[in-house]
Design a protein around this motif. Structure first.
Motif, PDB file in Angstrom:
ATOM      1  N   CYS B 202      44.655  45.740  33.529  1.00  0.00           N
ATOM      2  CA  CYS B 202      43.659  46.246  34.488  1.00  0.00           C
ATOM      3  C   CYS B 202      42.763  45.112  34.974  1.00  0.00           C
ATOM      4  O   CYS B 202      42.678  44.845  36.176  1.00  0.00           O
ATOM      5  CB  CYS B 202      42.857  47.370  33.855  1.00  0.00           C
ATOM      6  N   THR B 203      42.079  44.425  34.053  1.00  0.00           N
ATOM      7  CA  THR B 203      41.211  43.331  34.518  1.00  0.00           C
ATOM      8  C   THR B 203      42.027  42.185  35.086  1.00  0.00           C
ATOM      9  O   THR B 203      41.616  41.550  36.059  1.00  0.00           O
ATOM     10  CB  THR B 203      40.308  42.799  33.388  1.00  0.00           C
ATOM     11  N   ILE B 269      44.800  47.928  23.665  1.00  0.00           N
ATOM     12  CA  ILE B 269      44.478  46.968  24.724  1.00  0.00           C
ATOM     13  C   ILE B 269      43.232  47.470  25.452  1.00  0.00           C
ATOM     14  O   ILE B 269      43.059  48.680  25.637  1.00  0.00           O
ATOM     15  CB  ILE B 269      45.687  46.923  25.697  1.00  0.00           C
ATOM     16  N   ALA B 270      42.383  46.560  25.901  1.00  0.00           N
ATOM     17  CA  ALA B 270      41.121  46.955  26.538  1.00  0.00           C
ATOM     18  C   ALA B 270      41.355  47.568  27.925  1.00  0.00           C
ATOM     19  O   ALA B 270      42.459  47.490  28.474  1.00  0.00           O
ATOM     20  CB  ALA B 270      40.202  45.740  26.656  1.00  0.00           C
ATOM     21  N   ASN B 271      40.297  48.136  28.433  1.00  0.00           N
ATOM     22  CA  ASN B 271      40.386  48.803  29.728  1.00  0.00           C
ATOM     23  C   ASN B 271      39.047  48.636  30.454  1.00  0.00           C
ATOM     24  O   ASN B 271      38.072  48.145  29.885  1.00  0.00           O
ATOM     25  CB  ASN B 271      40.703  50.290  29.512  1.00  0.00           C
ATOM     26  N   VAL B 272      38.998  49.093  31.741  1.00  0.00           N
ATOM     27  CA  VAL B 272      37.780  48.999  32.542  1.00  0.00           C
ATOM     28  C   VAL B 272      37.183  50.390  32.685  1.00  0.00           C
ATOM     29  O   VAL B 272      37.915  51.384  32.778  1.00  0.00           O
ATOM     30  CB  VAL B 272      38.087  48.372  33.921  1.00  0.00           C
ATOM     31  N   ASP B 273      35.856  50.457  32.719  1.00  0.00           N
ATOM     32  CA  ASP B 273      35.180  51.761  32.696  1.00  0.00           C
ATOM     33  C   ASP B 273      35.665  52.704  33.796  1.00  0.00           C
ATOM     34  O   ASP B 273      35.908  53.893  33.546  1.00  0.00           O
ATOM     35  CB  ASP B 273      33.659  51.589  32.730  1.00  0.00           C
ATOM     36  N   ALA B 274      35.813  52.189  35.004  1.00  0.00           N
ATOM     37  CA  ALA B 274      36.247  53.070  36.085  1.00  0.00           C
ATOM     38  C   ALA B 274      37.683  53.539  35.869  1.00  0.00           C
ATOM     39  O   ALA B 274      37.974  54.744  35.952  1.00  0.00           O
ATOM     40  CB  ALA B 274      36.144  52.340  37.425  1.00  0.00           C
ATOM     41  N   HIS B 275      38.564  52.598  35.596  1.00  0.00           N
ATOM     42  CA  HIS B 275      39.991  52.903  35.566  1.00  0.00           C
ATOM     43  C   HIS B 275      40.370  53.766  34.373  1.00  0.00           C
ATOM     44  O   HIS B 275      41.253  54.623  34.458  1.00  0.00           O
ATOM     45  CB  HIS B 275      40.784  51.596  35.603  1.00  0.00           C
ATOM     46  N   VAL B 276      39.681  53.555  33.246  1.00  0.00           N
ATOM     47  CA  VAL B 276      39.977  54.344  32.052  1.00  0.00           C
ATOM     48  C   VAL B 276      39.619  55.818  32.278  1.00  0.00           C
ATOM     49  O   VAL B 276      40.124  56.709  31.606  1.00  0.00           O
ATOM     50  CB  VAL B 276      39.217  53.767  30.836  1.00  0.00           C
ATOM     51  N   SER B 277      38.741  56.050  33.255  1.00  0.00           N
ATOM     52  CA  SER B 277      38.288  57.421  33.509  1.00  0.00           C
ATOM     53  C   SER B 277      39.361  58.276  34.161  1.00  0.00           C
ATOM     54  O   SER B 277      39.309  59.508  34.082  1.00  0.00           O
ATOM     55  CB  SER B 277      37.066  57.404  34.433  1.00  0.00           C
ATOM     56  N   VAL B 278      40.292  57.630  34.849  1.00  0.00           N
ATOM     57  CA  VAL B 278      41.238  58.391  35.673  1.00  0.00           C
ATOM     58  C   VAL B 278      42.012  59.431  34.846  1.00  0.00           C
ATOM     59  O   VAL B 278      41.959  60.629  35.160  1.00  0.00           O
ATOM     60  CB  VAL B 278      42.162  57.439  36.458  1.00  0.00           C
ATOM     61  N   PRO B 279      42.727  59.031  33.762  1.00  0.00           N
ATOM     62  CA  PRO B 279      43.420  60.071  32.992  1.00  0.00           C
ATOM     63  C   PRO B 279      42.453  61.042  32.311  1.00  0.00           C
ATOM     64  O   PRO B 279      42.823  62.192  32.045  1.00  0.00           O
ATOM     65  CB  PRO B 279      44.236  59.270  31.970  1.00  0.00           C
ATOM     66  N   ALA B 280      41.217  60.598  32.071  1.00  0.00           N
ATOM     67  CA  ALA B 280      40.234  61.498  31.451  1.00  0.00           C
ATOM     68  C   ALA B 280      39.775  62.587  32.417  1.00  0.00           C
ATOM     69  O   ALA B 280      39.176  63.585  32.009  1.00  0.00           O
ATOM     70  CB  ALA B 280      39.030  60.701  30.941  1.00  0.00           C
TER      71      ALA B 280
END
Lengths: 559, 559
Positions: B202-203, B269-280
């Motif tokens: 992602c990053t 693996i790390a993620n970004v706050d915006a992108h991690v929200s999508v499946p949530a």
């Protein structure tokens, strides 16, 4: 010879003001104000439950008489001046403020049988209910190829004389029929004072499509509007129109009784509040523009020849100073603009800060805005919150603010609104100059120059013209008093011309606002941007403002 | 089998938040927040008198460790969950938030000899001091004909990885030389948790010009920027980039000691706050756009094929959901817009009314604005108070408000600003669709959907899309916990894919905002006007906004 005095009476929207001045030097001896008991009538006819329609605005002719009865005795009493030493009286008025009357001068509204008929009352200048008539008049004049519209920036306003007269005919033909005369309030009051029915060149020219050379539009034109109006000029007006400063007649016994003045005192032809102010600001020659800055701006400048300047309100020979062309232009939203901003857009923290410093909110904003450099805010506005009078003559244009960021502060917007009105004035100035009417300097009067020095400096910087301020703050009444002195004439201790009266009786203050060259350089850039936006939104490239306004009207109508 | 749990940790701008959730259904068991002790560092380096230059924004890497030490024990204690039942942990982070580190994972800022060197600290996402480097990077990429810019709407932002890295080299070459690694904060925290240095897709994709097919830009490109950067990828980054949900490693003993979790717990693996929200928000497939609405708007949508959509922030394969293209676009001023309005333009009378009614000022404005019909105000705004990210990618554009009259009320302006951001979203939606990326529905999350139903309805009406809201209001931390469950895998009681995790652990609310057809019809007209103004001011026909901004900068510089 004992000192001589002249009396000026300024009939405003809410009140009338008498001012007694010394004819020798214009010094102001005494003043008195009467607030109209019926004020602006825009909801119910007085003492009735007759509700007026939207956009109506009437006045009570008896209120004008009460001004005479109250204020003139008051200034005589206060000053101790002998009535015999008051050599002349003159009035100025809002316009077009018109009424129907009988042949003997009685206003229809004064007759019991017409008391409950709205159309019998005085239609105040801001009565806007004759818009349909104005629209039809403009259409028909264009269709038939009449060129008189060119003297008025291409359009007759709904505020003016013939739309209002036509509205009476349309909606109350019996009132129209009963009216022997249709007359400006200004001329009606002079009639009451002198017993003489006269028509002044200022209202006739600026409000009733009269010109010295062409007279009124032809009967055929009025017939095309409505066959019943074919002979309106001969039947209800007069083709005799007199220049300003002319003596209309002498004070009647009845008027002398009302006022305490001597019967036989010279009474001048009536005048309009804006136009009468011009010589009172020392201006009697071409080259210096007078701007009356209040809720709106009224720009007046003199010329030797008629020029058809696009978007002006009117050009009238003898309309301001006898013997000269009087040009008028206008901006419909100036002080109103700042008032809107203060009422709707100033945060509580600023109100509190103003209270803590013991200053008015306008003053706080002015102080904060004065600390900004031209161009520093990055903002640019179009001053069309109330449409555009000159030079676009389009009431359907609306306001625009461009350049805001998250760091934009209220004082920056406030300053941008001031600057926008200054750009609007510069367009007017440049349009005059491009059409052969010189504007070398500006004299500013009205409510704003005293209240806002920042505004004065910005106008100087934006227009590149020095701005002068007249000494008097009762400029309309002073202008009237000067015309009273002219009506009396030199032999009676007055003057033979308004030019002479102006030289003796009017003065400028020492304080002058000169353009600051560094500011001018920045404002030249900003003004170029303003002109681009002005033309893009105002001259047809993108009529978004009109479409939004039409949509808004449609939605409100469907609610 | 006892219930299993996953832990998500959301590292924001001001604080970190841990959330413990039940893996079976995503129910939220316990949460804890730690406010960074050194917060956003933008004035002085902590415990020094070293003043930072304008546009700098740093963070302290130790604050991230303190989040682990404080919040994880707190949720375990609050919940009473046994550490053995916590099967996976994952984090999400602001981005690009990057730092220099030694080969053993020590951040340079943690070393006493670098403690007083600003360039050794974490550069927060909103550190904007690398603009000169970003400008040069874009120029050089364009000159040399590199096409990767097309994946980023034509421009690399100063907020991103290589401009920030380059700034270190430019201004502190010794710090650059001492940095064995340059790494996203997200990946650095995973390194601290797992002992494994990894790089997340992602990053890498959205912030470091990496793509799954093309990898990083060629060494020649970096050499063209600065010969010393030729081998930056091999020397200080890594060419191994892993998709989201992958297991990075297992919790080290030291990290287990910090957190109270069991050593060996799966770390994702790390993620970004915006992108991690999508499946949530339940979205794991193309067709539904997720908008995170807060101070700004972030738009994310999935697709099966790479499309070069003009003005988007980025397209990254595996960037949001492994196996799919993740598209991102953005609006730089949404909640900030309304906050600016409330702070600068709401009159004292409204503040008083809100107090009397016991409601917040935003709520009072929303209530008043909600009584208006679309189009009723006659106002139209361009939502550029903070520039335009998508689709124009131009930070020098500024705000515009058009249509104001003397009757315009604050709630009308407030509504016009909301509408403007909705038009901005519609342009983004339509640009995606025109370029082959479907947007059938919208799921909205972030701070605004909970607070402003009027805003939701306007977005539905303007975009013509139904808008859904996820159940959770801790959407980033939930998304992280879901990725933790995926890193653990089905065998350990978690899931084998984020799609499965999303189906079980994420839910939408029953409340849906459907477009109202009558509103849509009006907004279609207004949107057409918006697009005309958007293109006129944004695509070069009239660059007045840029000229005013340049003039403003010039004047401020000369003061």
């Amino acid at each position: 010879m004992s000192p001589k005095y002249a009396l000026g009476i300024d009939f405003g929207t809410e009140s009338g003001r008498a001012l007694l001045v010394d004819v020798a030097d214009g010094s102001e001896i005494a003043t008195s104000v009467y607030n109209y008991s019926n004020g602006v009538i825009d909801e119910f006819l007085p003492d009735t439950d007759i509700r007026l329609e939207p956009d109506w605005a009437l006045q009570d002719p008896d209120d004008y008489i009460r001004v005479l009865q109250q204020t003139v005795p008051a200034v005589l009493a206060e000053s101790g001046v002998a009535p015999a030493d008051v050599i002349g009286v003159s009035i100025d008025f809002t316009a077009c403020t018109m009424l129907p009357a009988k042949a003997d001068g009685t206003a229809l509204a004064q007759l019991p049988e017409f008391r409950n008929r709205p159309h019998a009352w005085v239609k105040l200048w801001k009565h806007h209910a004759a818009q349909p008539e104005a629209n039809r008049l403009n259409e028909i004049a264009n269709e038939l190829g009449y060129t008189f519209l060119n003297r008025y920036g291409g359009k007759i306003s709904s505020e003016w004389f013939f739309p209002k007269a036509w509205q009476i005919l349309d909606e109350a033909p019996d009132v129209y029929a009963a009216a022997d005369r249709l007359i400006e309030g200004a001329d009606w009051v002079v009639w009451q004072l002198s017993g003489e029915e006269t028509r002044n060149s200022c209202t006739a020219g600026y409000k009733a499509i009269w010109s010295k050379r062409e007279g009124f539009p032809a009967d055929e034109f009025f017939k095309a509007l409505d066959p019943r109006m074919e002979h309106i000029v001969d039947e209800k007006l007069s083709r005799t129109v007199q220049p300003l400063g002319t003596k209309a007649g002498e004070l009647t016994k009845e008027a002398a009784h009302w006022t305490g003045l001597k019967p036989g005192t010279a009474v001048a032809i009536a005048n309009v509040d804006a136009h009468v102010s011009v010589p009172a600001t020392t201006v009697t020659e071409p080259g210096r523009m007078v701007i009356i800055m209040g809720t709106s701006n009224c720009h007046m400048v003199l010329g030797t020849e008629e020029r058809l300047v696009p978007g002006m309100c009117g050009v009238v020979e003898d309309g301001i100073i006898a013997g000269l062309q009087g040009f008028e232009a206008g901006q419909s939203c100036v002080g109103d603009h700042f008032a809107w901003f203060v009422n709707n857009c100033v945060p509580a923290a600023y109100e509190q800060e103003a209270q803590e410093h013991g200053v008015a909110i306008h003053q706080l904003l002015e102080e904060k805005a004065a600390r900004l450099q031209p161009g520093e805010s990055g903002l640019l506005a179009l001053d069309w919150w109330n449409g555009n009078r000159s030079v676009l003559v389009d009431v359907d244009l609306t306001g625009l603010l461009l350049g805001a960021t998250l760091a934009t502060k209220p004082e920056e917007i406030y300053r941008a609104l001031i600057e926008a009105t200054a750009y609007g004035t510069r367009i007017i100035v440049e349009t005059f100059e491009e059409n052969g009417v010189a504007v070398d300097e500006i004299v500013a009067t009205g409510g704003l120059p005293d209240r806002n020095k920042l505004l004065m400096q910005i106008y100087a910087d934006v227009t590149g013209r020095s701005i002068y301020i007249p000494e008097s703050s009762q400029i309309g009444a002073l202008g009237s008093a000067m015309h009273g002195a002219v009506a009396a004439g030199a032999e009676a201790g007055g003057y033979d011309s308004i030019v002479q009266a102006s030289r003796k009786m009017a003065r400028l203050r020492d304080e002058v606002f000169h353009p600051i060259p560094e500011h001018q350089a920045v404002y030249d850039q900003l003004y170029a941007e303003y002109v681009t936006l002005h033309d893009y939104f105002g001259r047809g490239a993108n009529d978004v403002m009109k479409r939004l306004k039409a949509l808004k009207a449609e939605i409100r109508a469907s609610e």
